[in-house]
Scaffold this motif. Structure first.
Motif, PDB file in Angstrom:
ATOM      1  N   PRO A 148       0.830  -1.206   0.000  1.00 36.10           N
ATOM      2  CA  PRO A 148       0.000   0.000   0.000  1.00 36.10           C
ATOM      3  C   PRO A 148       0.868   1.261   0.000  1.00 36.10           C
ATOM      4  O   PRO A 148       1.943   1.302   0.583  1.00 36.10           O
ATOM      5  CB  PRO A 148      -0.805  -0.108   1.296  1.00 36.10           C
ATOM      6  N   VAL A 149       0.402   2.276  -0.662  1.00 33.06           N
ATOM      7  CA  VAL A 149       1.128   3.541  -0.789  1.00 33.06           C
ATOM      8  C   VAL A 149       0.502   4.561   0.153  1.00 33.06           C
ATOM      9  O   VAL A 149      -0.714   4.713   0.183  1.00 33.06           O
ATOM     10  CB  VAL A 149       1.068   4.057  -2.255  1.00 33.06           C
ATOM     11  N   MET A 150       1.343   5.247   0.901  1.00 33.13           N
ATOM     12  CA  MET A 150       0.848   6.301   1.791  1.00 33.13           C
ATOM     13  C   MET A 150       0.569   7.547   0.964  1.00 33.13           C
ATOM     14  O   MET A 150       1.370   7.923   0.103  1.00 33.13           O
ATOM     15  CB  MET A 150       1.899   6.644   2.862  1.00 33.13           C
ATOM     16  N   PRO A 151      -0.536   8.196   1.191  1.00 33.13           N
ATOM     17  CA  PRO A 151      -0.845   9.408   0.428  1.00 33.13           C
ATOM     18  C   PRO A 151       0.111  10.550   0.792  1.00 33.13           C
ATOM     19  O   PRO A 151       0.642  10.618   1.894  1.00 33.13           O
ATOM     20  CB  PRO A 151      -2.280   9.735   0.840  1.00 33.13           C
ATOM     21  N   ARG A 152       0.328  11.434  -0.163  1.00 39.42           N
ATOM     22  CA  ARG A 152       1.223  12.577   0.052  1.00 39.42           C
ATOM     23  C   ARG A 152       0.498  13.743   0.709  1.00 39.42           C
ATOM     24  O   ARG A 152       1.124  14.642   1.240  1.00 39.42           O
ATOM     25  CB  ARG A 152       1.795  13.041  -1.282  1.00 39.42           C
ATOM     26  N   ALA A 153      -0.785  13.726   0.638  1.00 38.98           N
ATOM     27  CA  ALA A 153      -1.582  14.792   1.252  1.00 38.98           C
ATOM     28  C   ALA A 153      -2.662  14.120   2.095  1.00 38.98           C
ATOM     29  O   ALA A 153      -3.041  12.988   1.837  1.00 38.98           O
ATOM     30  CB  ALA A 153      -2.212  15.662   0.169  1.00 38.98           C
ATOM     31  N   PRO A 154      -3.152  14.799   3.096  1.00 43.26           N
ATOM     32  CA  PRO A 154      -4.189  14.196   3.939  1.00 43.26           C
ATOM     33  C   PRO A 154      -5.496  14.027   3.167  1.00 43.26           C
ATOM     34  O   PRO A 154      -5.847  14.838   2.310  1.00 43.26           O
ATOM     35  CB  PRO A 154      -4.345  15.193   5.080  1.00 43.26           C
ATOM     36  N   ASN A 155      -6.194  12.948   3.497  1.00 38.23           N
ATOM     37  CA  ASN A 155      -7.491  12.682   2.878  1.00 38.23           C
ATOM     38  C   ASN A 155      -8.622  13.334   3.654  1.00 38.23           C
ATOM     39  O   ASN A 155      -9.711  13.504   3.121  1.00 38.23           O
ATOM     40  CB  ASN A 155      -7.755  11.172   2.815  1.00 38.23           C
ATOM     41  N   SER A 156      -8.359  13.659   4.904  1.00 36.98           N
ATOM     42  CA  SER A 156      -9.402  14.276   5.717  1.00 36.98           C
ATOM     43  C   SER A 156      -8.736  15.157   6.775  1.00 36.98           C
ATOM     44  O   SER A 156      -7.520  15.167   6.929  1.00 36.98           O
ATOM     45  CB  SER A 156     -10.260  13.210   6.397  1.00 36.98           C
ATOM     46  N   VAL A 157      -9.543  15.893   7.496  1.00 38.82           N
ATOM     47  CA  VAL A 157      -9.050  16.759   8.548  1.00 38.82           C
ATOM     48  C   VAL A 157      -8.392  15.937   9.650  1.00 38.82           C
ATOM     49  O   VAL A 157      -7.415  16.355  10.258  1.00 38.82           O
ATOM     50  CB  VAL A 157     -10.222  17.603   9.125  1.00 38.82           C
ATOM     51  N   PHE A 158      -8.847  14.727   9.870  1.00 43.25           N
ATOM     52  CA  PHE A 158      -8.327  13.891  10.936  1.00 43.25           C
ATOM     53  C   PHE A 158      -6.931  13.376  10.593  1.00 43.25           C
ATOM     54  O   PHE A 158      -6.153  13.077  11.488  1.00 43.25           O
ATOM     55  CB  PHE A 158      -9.279  12.717  11.200  1.00 43.25           C
ATOM     56  N   GLN A 159      -6.596  13.297   9.334  1.00 44.63           N
ATOM     57  CA  GLN A 159      -5.269  12.818   8.942  1.00 44.63           C
ATOM     58  C   GLN A 159      -4.260  13.984   8.857  1.00 44.63           C
ATOM     59  O   GLN A 159      -3.077  13.739   8.645  1.00 44.63           O
ATOM     60  CB  GLN A 159      -5.323  12.098   7.602  1.00 44.63           C
ATOM     61  N   LEU A 160      -4.699  15.168   9.002  1.00 44.80           N
ATOM     62  CA  LEU A 160      -3.830  16.339   8.906  1.00 44.80           C
ATOM     63  C   LEU A 160      -2.742  16.291   9.965  1.00 44.80           C
ATOM     64  O   LEU A 160      -1.575  16.617   9.667  1.00 44.80           O
ATOM     65  CB  LEU A 160      -4.669  17.618   9.055  1.00 44.80           C
ATOM     66  N   SER A 161      -3.046  15.843  11.172  1.00 36.58           N
ATOM     67  CA  SER A 161      -2.038  15.795  12.236  1.00 36.58           C
ATOM     68  C   SER A 161      -0.975  14.744  11.946  1.00 36.58           C
ATOM     69  O   SER A 161       0.173  14.871  12.358  1.00 36.58           O
ATOM     70  CB  SER A 161      -2.694  15.522  13.579  1.00 36.58           C
ATOM     71  N   MET A 162      -1.311  13.671  11.217  1.00 36.88           N
ATOM     72  CA  MET A 162      -0.323  12.652  10.883  1.00 36.88           C
ATOM     73  C   MET A 162       0.659  13.140   9.837  1.00 36.88           C
ATOM     74  O   MET A 162       1.792  12.667   9.776  1.00 36.88           O
ATOM     75  CB  MET A 162      -1.030  11.378  10.340  1.00 36.88           C
ATOM     76  N   MET A 163       0.282  14.092   9.045  1.00 39.31           N
ATOM     77  CA  MET A 163       1.131  14.577   7.966  1.00 39.31           C
ATOM     78  C   MET A 163       2.117  15.638   8.463  1.00 39.31           C
ATOM     79  O   MET A 163       3.059  15.966   7.768  1.00 39.31           O
ATOM     80  CB  MET A 163       0.282  15.152   6.849  1.00 39.31           C
TER      81      MET A 163
END
Length: 164
Positions: A148-163
């Motif tokens: 699986p490939v990790m996205p380069r940009a967040p998919n949602s507001v909740f993933q913003l902190s992981m980026m």
């Protein structure tokens, strides 16, 4: 008419045809599936094996399977090994006897009907829940899925902190 043993032999042949899709069917599975005793089931299986209609596999994973293509084996092929085909000339020496013609017609019609139906016509295929589909593919090997490939940009507001 038709003996009880003949009916049970037909039941067993149809049961094996419907259940032996993935692996051979054991005597215990047949006996419990048709509510028969194991010894009675084994005696019928022995006769079916001697008639060349089924084959037995010994050892772990063994059991019984139909010998050949179930589309080519008619119900009459099973019945004729358990029933006696009568010659009504011995029973009715008088050729004008009304029962002779009636019994000849009954036997002929039953034989014609049973010859028109194959085991695959009456058997409903049964696929066990734990059967693996990949085992049915035989020679085909599936390639592994790519990582699986990790996205380069967040998919949602909740993933913003992981980026960050």
């Amino acid at each position: 008419m038709i003996l009880k043993k003949t009916v049970k032999a037909l039941d067993i042949a149809v049961f094996i045809t419907s259940r032996a899709v993935v692996k051979p069917v054991t005597t215990e599975e047949i006996a419990s599936g048709l509510s028969l005793s194991s010894s009675y089931t084994e005696s019928i299986l022995k006769e079916l094996r001697e008639a060349g209609l089924i084959r037995a596999h010994r050892g772990p994973g063994g059991g019984y399977q139909i010998r050949g293509n179930p589309e080519d084996i008619t119900l009459w092929d099973v019945v004729k090994h358990f029933e006696e085909v009568h010659s009504f000339d011995a029973l009715y020496p008088d050729s004008d006897h009304p029962m002779k013609a009636l019994e000849c017609d009954i036997q002929h019609n039953m034989q014609t009907l049973l010859q028109s139906q194959s085991l695959s016509d009456v058997a409903v295929p049964f696929m066990p829940r734990d059967a693996r589909v990949s085992s049915m593919l035989g020679q085909f090997r599936l390639k592994p899925l790519p990582a699986p490939v990790m996205p380069r940009a967040p998919n949602s507001v909740f993933q913003l902190s992981m980026m960050m």
